[in-house]
Design an enzyme around this catalytic site. Sequence first.
Site, PDB file in Angstrom:
ATOM      1  N   ASN A 100      41.014  37.896  35.539  1.00 38.34           N
ATOM      2  CA  ASN A 100      40.108  36.761  35.511  1.00 38.34           C
ATOM      3  C   ASN A 100      39.013  36.905  36.562  1.00 38.34           C
ATOM      4  O   ASN A 100      39.276  36.918  37.763  1.00 38.34           O
ATOM      5  CB  ASN A 100      40.915  35.479  35.752  1.00 38.34           C
ATOM      6  CG  ASN A 100      40.043  34.243  35.858  1.00 38.34           C
ATOM      7  OD1 ASN A 100      38.867  34.248  35.489  1.00 38.34           O
ATOM      8  ND2 ASN A 100      40.627  33.174  36.369  1.00 38.34           N
ATOM      9  N   CYS A 101      37.770  36.979  36.117  1.00 40.03           N
ATOM     10  CA  CYS A 101      36.636  37.124  37.027  1.00 40.03           C
ATOM     11  C   CYS A 101      36.572  35.997  38.053  1.00 40.03           C
ATOM     12  O   CYS A 101      36.200  36.205  39.210  1.00 40.03           O
ATOM     13  CB  CYS A 101      35.335  37.163  36.221  1.00 40.03           C
ATOM     14  SG  CYS A 101      33.816  37.108  37.194  1.00 40.03           S
TER      15      CYS A 101
END
Length: 249
Positions: free
Chosen positions: A149-150
């Site tokens: 997840n960025c």
Amino acid sequence: MITTKPYKKNLDNPKTWRYLPMIPASGEIQMAIDSWLLQQVQQGIHPPTLRFYTWQPPAISLGYHQKRFPDHWQNLVQEGTLELVRRPTGGRAVLHQGDLTYAVVISGATGKRLQIYEEVCQFLIVGWQQLGISLHYGKEGRGYRDVANCFETATGADLVTSYGEKLIGSAQLRRGETLLQHGSMQLNPDPCLFQKVFNQLPTSTHLSVSHQEIIKKLKTAAIKCFQINLVTQPLQRSEWQEILEAVSE
């Protein structure tokens, strides 16, 4: 350093940028537009460009070099919950739902990567300050490569609020001195969908400000920070044709 170079059709006014009005479209189309703009600006036949867009339907975008992602994402795609798209830029996965994406395509970009990030991101900082939200750069190192997840981590290319919440995650692609930088502004993520995708709740809070107000402030900030004229011009039919042909290849 960013020193905008003139393009063939506008040699007398290299400080004029094109603004593309909001385009709601699929992730595949949005990435095709950004890639087409990069190519056009690199060839000197299109001016530097600013645009904002949303993803319809919701999608997960993978960084260009991101090889691994959870197996259940394919199940979500097969169920029709969302799309899975690969960006031309780097970074980790982003869930595009309840967000607003910006894209800047420019020429004359020289210097180190983080230096260019800071020069481009200045208009985001100024614009959001006008909306009452102060932003600063993240401080995470290379550990972000270990997460899917960025928005779970914030690097020096990302912008976080004074509460430590990551609001904007950005990514770049450079072709010589031509640059594409785009990024997601997380505004109203759906907690249920976020939980399905990343097995965690979003770290950002819901913001009540509208897309129209955000875009208005950021356009004004871009004119000030880049010292440009911004001319609104939607994609023409011939341009759409080129973009769609690239998608079908």
